[in-house]
Design an enzyme around this catalytic site. Structure first.
Site, PDB file in Angstrom:
ATOM      1  CD  GLU A 190     -12.157   0.712  -1.898  1.00 13.29           C
ATOM      2  OE1 GLU A 190     -12.429  -0.342  -1.419  1.00 13.29           O
ATOM      3  OE2 GLU A 190     -12.784   1.725  -1.684  1.00 13.29           O
ATOM      4  CB  VAL A 191      -4.525  -0.126   1.315  1.00  9.01           C
ATOM      5  CG1 VAL A 191      -3.634  -1.220   1.912  1.00  9.01           C
ATOM      6  CG2 VAL A 191      -3.798   0.159  -0.035  1.00  9.01           C
ATOM      7  CE  LYS A 192      -5.757  -1.791   8.408  1.00  8.25           C
ATOM      8  NZ  LYS A 192      -5.786  -1.226   9.973  1.00  8.25           N
ATOM      9  CB  THR A 229      14.262  -5.305  -8.842  1.00  9.22           C
ATOM     10  OG1 THR A 229      14.949  -4.109  -9.139  1.00  9.22           O
ATOM     11  CG2 THR A 229      14.718  -6.027 -10.184  1.00  9.22           C
ATOM     12  N   GLY A 250       0.867  -1.064  -0.180  1.00 12.08           N
ATOM     13  CA  GLY A 250      -0.019  -0.063   0.043  1.00 12.08           C
ATOM     14  C   GLY A 250       1.133   1.289  -0.076  1.00 12.08           C
ATOM     15  CB  SER A 251       3.936   2.092   1.726  1.00 13.57           C
ATOM     16  OG  SER A 251       3.605   1.670   2.985  1.00 13.57           O
ATOM     17  CE1 TYR A 258       1.087   3.773   9.192  1.00 15.16           C
ATOM     18  CE2 TYR A 258       0.273   2.509   7.080  1.00 15.16           C
ATOM     19  CZ  TYR A 258       1.282   2.942   8.268  1.00 15.16           C
ATOM     20  OH  TYR A 258       2.238   2.169   8.168  1.00 15.16           O
TER      21      TYR A 258
HETATM   22  C1  LIG Z   1      -1.758  -0.530   5.314  1.00 17.17           C
HETATM   23  C2  LIG Z   1      -2.136   0.613   4.822  1.00 17.17           C
HETATM   24  C3  LIG Z   1      -1.576   1.218   4.129  1.00 17.17           C
HETATM   25  C4  LIG Z   1      -0.193   0.767   3.670  1.00 17.17           C
HETATM   26  O1  LIG Z   1       0.044  -0.483   3.140  1.00 17.17           O
HETATM   27  P1  LIG Z   1       1.383  -1.178   3.461  1.00 17.17           P
HETATM   28  O2  LIG Z   1       1.379  -2.769   2.796  1.00 17.17           O
HETATM   29  O3  LIG Z   1       1.701  -1.477   5.025  1.00 17.17           O
HETATM   30  O4  LIG Z   1       2.580  -0.555   3.046  1.00 17.17           O
HETATM   31  C5  LIG Z   1      -1.957   2.170   2.998  1.00 17.17           C
HETATM   32  N1  LIG Z   1      -3.225   2.479   3.250  1.00 17.17           N
HETATM   33  C6  LIG Z   1      -4.073   2.016   4.141  1.00 17.17           C
HETATM   34  C7  LIG Z   1      -5.542   2.461   4.503  1.00 17.17           C
HETATM   35  C8  LIG Z   1      -3.724   0.921   4.905  1.00 17.17           C
HETATM   36  O5  LIG Z   1      -4.303   0.366   5.841  1.00 17.17           O
END
Ligand SMILES: *Cc1c(COP(=O)(O)O)cnc(C)c1O
Length: 437
Positions: free
Chosen positions: A238-240, A294, A109-110, A136
């Site tokens: 939408e990562v989490k 990479t 996500g980062s 976050y």
């Molecule tokens: C965890 C998270 C991230 C970052 O993801 P990582 O896999 O830790 O780099 C970004 N956005 C949200 C909403 C998250 O919960």
């Protein structure tokens, strides 16, 4: 291996640690992890949602085995590979029309949010980014730069503006929370922040690490209208909470909005590192060799992600998240009626939060009790972490495969843990080494 936790401290750096109790695991299956002491632990965290199918899911294992038994290289930087193309085609079919352009792949996500932050500024020529207090978006320099979580030890971008996320519990109701947050935004646009300078607004459709805040009805619809009016790209992180967790495939669907850019991560790889950004062609093809690492787009992780998406479809895991999440939330509400430490129960599907307070009328955060509850639950066989800008929200992001019986089993353990904490039966010294965040 017994004593794994202590051995770890003699070899592994703690710089990435975010620990709540001395957990050491040697295996896992489904919704359970196996501790190095042989205990079976019910996992309500799923490694912060990354283990979206639970542990050791056969579909994931088979996909990874296949991808590795005839390996189409290790990267998409300098060659196309089939899993990435199939995955991109699939992801394009899962986002709204306006985002249906091209897909970029990363590891996390980062790196995905960092790429978006750089890309939107470069592609639009507008310098500024909007995001939320408590947001976050990642742990790299570029993703911390556009985040608003107070626990982070990084520097915010000088071009970032943070605005309050509407907090219905703190504001004593969703309408008040929505109106105050919108008024803040409109005031900002009318005064010190010219909206035509803003490239993008990063949103979390539920603010998870900030405390599992569910946006009030109508809030994001109004934000969307403001973004359209001023040509600001709307980025849904939408990562989490995406990929079915909320009981809809995309979490932003609950708000009835259509983001321009969608960011996926965590659960996408089911535990393997892969993230994706989906957005309009003009933005996503802004430049070549712009953001690359990479082994981005490696066929093994892409194959894992395809297996995750296929399994979500085949096993109707979005429906399961909705149904089991409802049972879990209702059961937690029942528990709240018996346990005064609980101030609020909120969330959608299997993205839930329980806010603990020392006093229901003042809503004073019960941060220490939250840490003790997580610790005690672990002793009793449940893995659960906590979030929130005041460190007082227990977070539920279990595998999407969670069953109703497992939901009930977990709440029973949690009730015992809360009762022990409320009665002062859990030694405070236990959490001295587990500051959490
Ligand atoms: C965890 C998270 C991230 C970052 O993801 P990582 O896999 O830790 O780099 C970004 N956005 C949200 C909403 C998250 O919960």
């Amino acid at each position: 291996m017994a004593d794994l936790y202590a051995r770890e401290s003699r070899s592994v750096s703690k710089m990435a640690h975010l620990r709540f109790f001395p957990q050491a695991v040697v295996g896992g299956s489904g919704a359970y992890l196996t501790g190095d002491d042989g205990r079976q632990l019910l996992d309500f965290a799923a490694s912060w949602g990354a283990a979206s199918l639970g542990h050791a899911h056969p579909a994931l294992r088979d996909a990874v085995n296949r991808a590795l038994s005839d390996q189409a290289g290790a990267s998409y930087l300098s060659a196309a590979n089939e899993p990435c193309v199939l995955l991109a085609e699939k992801l394009l079919s899962l986002v709204p029309e306006r985002a249906r352009g091209r897909v970029w792949f990363g590891h996390s996500g980062s790196d995905a949010n960092e790429t978006v932050a750089r890309m939107v500024v470069a592609a639009t020529g507008r310098p500024r980014i909007l995001a939320f207090d408590g947001a976050y978006h990642g742990g790299t320099v570029g993703s911390m730069a556009v985040s608003g979580h107070p626990a982070q030890q990084g520097t915010r971008s000088a071009d970032l503006t943070l605005v309050p996320y509407p907090n219905s519990y703190a504001a004593s109701g969703p309408e008040a929370a929505r109106d105050a947050a919108l008024a803040h935004l409109e005031q900002l646009f009318a005064t010190e922040l010219p909206p035509e300078d803003i490239a993008a607004f990063f949103i979390e459709p539920i603010q998870s690490d900030g405390g599992m805040l569910v946006p009030p009805d109508g809030y994001f619809k109004a934000v969307e209208a403001l973004c359209r009016k001023h040509g600001i790209l709307l980025v849904s992180d939408e990562v989490k909470v995406g990929l079915g967790r909320t009981g809809r495939f995309n979490a932003f669907e609950h708000s009835g909005i259509e983001p321009d850019i969608v960011v996926f991560g965590k659960g996408l790889g089911g535990g393997l590192p892969i993230s994706a950004v989906v957005g309009p062609e003009a933005i996503m093809n802004h430049a070549v060799a712009f953001s690359l690492q990479t082994v981005h787009g490696n066929p093994v992780c892409a194959a894992a992600a395809l297996a995750v998406l296929e399994t979500i479809d085949r096993d109707r895991l979005v429906e399961n998240a909705e149904r089991t999440g409802r049972v879990l939330q209702d059961t937690l509400r029942g528990l709240a009626a018996r346990q005064p430490l609980i101030g609020d129960v909120r969330g959608r599907g299997l993205a839930l939060g329980v806010e603990l307070v020392a006093d229901r009328s003042s809503r004073e955060p019960a941060s220490r009790q939250t840490a003790l509850t997580a610790f005690r639950a672990f002793q009793l066989g449940l893995v659960i972490y906590y979030v929130g800008v005041r460190s007082n929200v227990l977070e539920f992001t279990p595998p999407l495969t969670l069953t109703e019986n497992q939901a009930l089993e977990g709440v029973a353990i949690l009730e015992e843990a809360l009762n022990d904490v409320a009665a002062g039966r859990v030694d405070q010294a236990l959490i001295a080494d587990f500051a959490g965040w």
